[in-house]
Scaffold this active site. Structure first.
Site, PDB file in Angstrom:
ATOM      1  N   ASP A 172       0.826  -1.209   0.000  1.00 20.42           N
ATOM      2  CA  ASP A 172       0.000   0.000   0.000  1.00 20.42           C
ATOM      3  C   ASP A 172       0.865   1.267   0.000  1.00 20.42           C
ATOM      4  OD1 ASP A 172      -2.314   1.450  -0.022  1.00 20.42           O
ATOM      5  OD2 ASP A 172      -2.874   1.020   2.054  1.00 20.42           O
ATOM      6  N   HIS A 232       2.700   2.982  -8.836  1.00 25.26           N
ATOM      7  CA  HIS A 232       2.498   1.540  -9.064  1.00 25.26           C
ATOM      8  C   HIS A 232       3.696   0.962  -9.825  1.00 25.26           C
ATOM      9  CE1 HIS A 232      -1.460   2.047  -7.511  1.00 25.26           C
ATOM     10  NE2 HIS A 232      -1.975   2.625  -8.586  1.00 25.26           N
ATOM     11  N   LEU A 275      10.495 -21.121  -4.679  1.00 27.69           N
ATOM     12  CA  LEU A 275       9.607 -20.152  -4.019  1.00 27.69           C
ATOM     13  C   LEU A 275       8.252 -20.161  -4.722  1.00 27.69           C
ATOM     14  CD1 LEU A 275       9.150 -17.571  -2.152  1.00 27.69           C
ATOM     15  CD2 LEU A 275       9.970 -16.236  -4.087  1.00 27.69           C
TER      16      LEU A 275
END
Ligand code: IPE
Ligand code: IPE
Ligand code: MG
Length: 226
Positions: free
Chosen positions: A6, A23, A117
């Site tokens: 955020d 972003h 991962l």
């Protein structure tokens, strides 16, 4: 571990730039955190990239975000393959643009046997949406086999969530100083530790990531015991 990424918009605003710039810069933070996970042997990282509620943002921002997600996936593909990372996208895929869905299918298929991962991107996701879709499918199974209503516990029900088979996050990080869940992983976060930091997501890099892990290592997880 999981991250609510955020503060991208505020990061851009501070610089007098448009929200999408934030972003864009946030993608670099994702790369930094994923690299650290691989290096440290962390097995799962999930990232809240776009919520169901985020569809209510301006068309310009939504379209820009969908394009950014698409381009980043294309661009980072070699990283997933090179580092043996498995990518999965969870959320309400019906709402995503066809082009993006195609790209997601492609990368998920290409990386499905990677086992260093697991990187899980939550896109068009909300915790309530997840619980509802699970309840619907559970109800359908229970209609066919009413014994389920007696026997099913939390473990059985969680197999209906989109996160079936993925361990619940030990740690959930949220950046930018907001201290709320914003409808993220409501069921799965039952015993997660939370870490909140004022750092905006585009500034959350390696050092910040280590700070969060260090604080987590000092937590005492009691699970209701003493
Ligand atoms: C988080 O940054 C990214 C998404 C929700 C897609 P924001 O866009 O929420 O940034 P702020 O909270 O407005 O600063
Ligand atoms: C939560 O952030 C969603 C993501 C990070 C993808 P928001 O910025 O959308 O949350 P609110 O609106 O501040 O609660
Ligand atoms: Mg926000």
């Amino acid at each position: 571990m999981s991250i609510v990424m955020d503060g991208n918009g505020r990061w851009a605003k501070e610089r007098g730039e448009e929200r999408l710039r934030g972003h864009f810069e946030g993608v670099e933070s994702i790369r930094a955190c994923v690299e650290e996970c691989v290096r440290l042997g962390i097995r799962y990282i999930s990232l809240f990239a776009f919520s169901e509620e985020n569809w209510n943002r301006s068309e310009h921002e939504v379209t820009g975000l969908m394009k950014l997600i698409f381009n980043s996936m294309e661009k980072e593909m070699h990283l997933f393959i090179g580092q043996n990372v498995r990518l999965r996208v969870l959320g309400n895929r019906d709402r995503l643009p066809d082009e993006l869905n195609g790209e997601i299918d492609k990368i998920e298929a290409m990386t499905k046997n990677n086992d260093v991962l697991d990187m899980i991107l939550f896109i068009s996701y909300s915790g309530q949406w997840d619980i509802l879709q699970a309840a619907r499918r559970f109800a359908a199974d229970a209609a066919a086999d009413p014994s389920l209503l007696e026997t099913a516990g939390a473990d059985t029900f969680s197999k209906y969530l989109v996160t079936a088979g993925i361990p619940d996050p030990d740690l959930i990080i949220r950046t930018s100083g907001e201290m709320r869940l914003s409808n993220y992983l409501l069921w799965q976060a039952a015993y997660s530790e939370y870490y909140f930091t004022d750092t905006l997501w585009p500034d959350f890099r390696k050092e910040e990531f280590h700070k969060a892990l260090e604080e987590y290592s000092r937590r005492d997880r009691r699970y209701g015991k003493v």
